[in-house]
Motif scaffolding. Structure first.
Motif, short mmCIF file in Angstrom:
data_model
loop_
_atom_site.label_atom_id
_atom_site.label_comp_id
_atom_site.label_asym_id
_atom_site.label_seq_id
_atom_site.Cartn_x
_atom_site.Cartn_y
_atom_site.Cartn_z
N HIS A 28 17.20 0.56 -40.67
CA HIS A 28 18.09 0.06 -40.39
C HIS A 28 19.57 0.02 -39.35
O HIS A 28 19.96 0.87 -39.20
CB HIS A 28 18.90 -0.77 -41.31
CG HIS A 28 18.01 -2.13 -42.01
ND1 HIS A 28 17.49 -3.47 -41.68
CD2 HIS A 28 17.61 -1.45 -43.18
CE1 HIS A 28 16.39 -3.73 -42.94
NE2 HIS A 28 16.57 -2.11 -43.74
N ARG A 29 19.50 -0.40 -38.06
CA ARG A 29 20.77 -0.19 -37.69
C ARG A 29 21.96 -0.70 -38.20
O ARG A 29 21.73 -1.70 -38.96
CB ARG A 29 21.15 -1.20 -36.30
CG ARG A 29 20.46 -0.62 -35.58
CD ARG A 29 20.60 -1.29 -33.55
NE ARG A 29 20.76 -2.62 -33.83
CZ ARG A 29 22.20 -3.22 -32.89
NH1 ARG A 29 22.44 -2.20 -32.42
NH2 ARG A 29 22.85 -3.32 -32.97
N VAL A 30 23.18 0.16 -38.54
CA VAL A 30 24.45 -0.07 -39.45
C VAL A 30 24.69 -1.41 -39.57
O VAL A 30 25.17 -1.92 -39.72
CB VAL A 30 25.84 0.88 -38.74
CG1 VAL A 30 26.77 0.30 -39.73
CG2 VAL A 30 24.55 2.45 -39.24
N LEU A 31 25.14 -1.89 -37.63
CA LEU A 31 24.79 -3.05 -37.37
C LEU A 31 24.81 -4.60 -37.67
O LEU A 31 25.66 -5.42 -37.33
CB LEU A 31 25.92 -2.79 -35.39
CG LEU A 31 26.31 -2.31 -34.87
CD1 LEU A 31 26.52 -2.59 -33.50
CD2 LEU A 31 27.98 -2.28 -35.25
N ASP A 32 23.35 -4.33 -38.27
CA ASP A 32 22.09 -4.97 -37.88
C ASP A 32 22.33 -5.24 -39.27
O ASP A 32 21.67 -6.67 -40.44
CB ASP A 32 21.13 -5.24 -37.97
CG ASP A 32 20.81 -5.20 -36.68
OD1 ASP A 32 21.65 -5.35 -36.04
OD2 ASP A 32 19.62 -4.59 -35.10
N ALA A 89 27.01 -4.63 -45.60
CA ALA A 89 28.10 -4.21 -46.04
C ALA A 89 27.55 -3.42 -47.31
O ALA A 89 26.76 -2.35 -47.55
CB ALA A 89 28.85 -3.43 -46.50
N SER A 147 19.06 7.97 -34.82
CA SER A 147 19.11 6.38 -34.52
C SER A 147 18.15 5.84 -35.48
O SER A 147 17.47 6.30 -35.62
CB SER A 147 18.41 6.96 -33.59
OG SER A 147 17.99 5.60 -33.10
N HIS A 195 22.88 5.24 -41.98
CA HIS A 195 23.26 4.66 -43.35
C HIS A 195 23.37 6.20 -44.25
O HIS A 195 23.72 6.89 -44.35
CB HIS A 195 22.54 3.36 -43.74
CG HIS A 195 23.35 2.50 -43.18
ND1 HIS A 195 22.45 1.95 -42.47
CD2 HIS A 195 24.05 1.33 -43.26
CE1 HIS A 195 22.86 1.25 -42.31
NE2 HIS A 195 23.49 -0.04 -43.03
#
Length: 276
Positions: free
Chosen positions: A96-100, A103, A149, A153
């Motif tokens: 996963h992208r952290v921004l996507d 939390a 990339s 996380h």
């Protein structure tokens, strides 16, 4: 220990790629070994391979209570208390992208990748303190130095684990127990990825061997963070996504096809020498 009978060894994460090799090598050397893992079927396989001389304990460490229960079970076993621990555990690393991701996804990663290590150390370090020259080794994974990339996380958790190892190294001096991390800075070669592993990747057998040497004080005894391969340069930024995620799963077919295409394109581009 050098020149003496090695202390009984606890391997936490004994059914993982590194942990299983540690168990195999310790048992081949005739060492009393306690294999701890949360995969009952894989533990049965280890017991079948090594026989009754291997002690296996099922434990799913998620909290202090779980780790305290494991410590109590180890204390209750007959014979000398353990004098060495190798912890080679890590949760599943989803992409996963952290921004996507919400939390809560990062919280779950820390719950699986970091906090179990703290709980295990809190309860097994006092157990080791009853033995002279006891050693405790955490096995770390790539991605801690640079963003990975798609697995940011995991990079955050791996970086936090390295700092935890350094803190434990200092605090455990008062016990006294030698705490170190074997930080594996590159992907590793194993049976599952032999077809696509690069020549410079360290072999999992070498990683397991060095973990055993560390825990017995036979190498790098005063260093909190031992990088592996030994002497390897830190991976430069931009290449951190060239890491595989354990336990050494085979590359999916679509990734193999893409890699093959990139190799063909690279070899088809004329070099400066051929153009001149």
């Amino acid at each position: 220990m050098i020149g003496t009978i090695p202390a009984p060894l606890v391997v936490v994460g004994a059914t993982g790629t590194v942990g299983m090799r540690v168990v195999d090598q310790a048992m081949a050397a005739g060492r009393r070994t306690f294999a701890v893992a949360n995969d009952a079927e894989a533990l049965d396989g280890l017991r079948a391979r090594h026989g009754a001389t291997l002690t296996t304990l099922y434990a799913d460490i998620r909290s202090d209570a779980d780790a305290a229960d494991l410590a109590a079970r180890l204390r209750a076993l007959p014979g000398p208390a353990p004098g060495a621990v190798i912890a080679a555990i890590r949760g599943a690393a989803g992409s996963h992208r952290v921004l996507d991701a919400p939390a809560d996804f990062l919280r779950r990663r820390l719950d699986e990748d970091l906090l179990p290590h703290l709980a295990i150390a809190r309860h097994l370090l006092p157990l080791l303190a009853t033995r002279p020259r006891a050693g405790y080794v955490l096995v770390g994974s790539p991605g801690a130095d640079h963003p990975w990339s798609g697995y940011g996380h995991h990079s955050i958790g791996a970086s936090a684990l390295r700092m935890l190892a350094r803190v434990l190294h200092e605090e455990a001096r008062t016990l006294p127990v030698r705490v170190q991390m074997l930080a594996v800075d590159s992907p590793m070669r194993c049976d599952a990825n032999a077809a696509h592993a690069r020549a410079q990747w360290p072999d999992v057998e070498a990683i397991a061997d060095h973990a055993l040497r560390l825990v017995d004080g036979a190498a790098n005894a005063d260093i909190a963070l031992v990088r592996f391969p030994l002497g390897a340069a830190v991976r430069p930024p931009g290449l951190s996504d060239d890491l595989d995620v354990g336990p050494c799963a085979p590359i999916p077919r679509h990734q193999e096809d893409a890699s093959a295409l990139l190799r063909r394109l690279a070899t088809s581009v004329p070099t400066q020498e051929s153009r001149s």
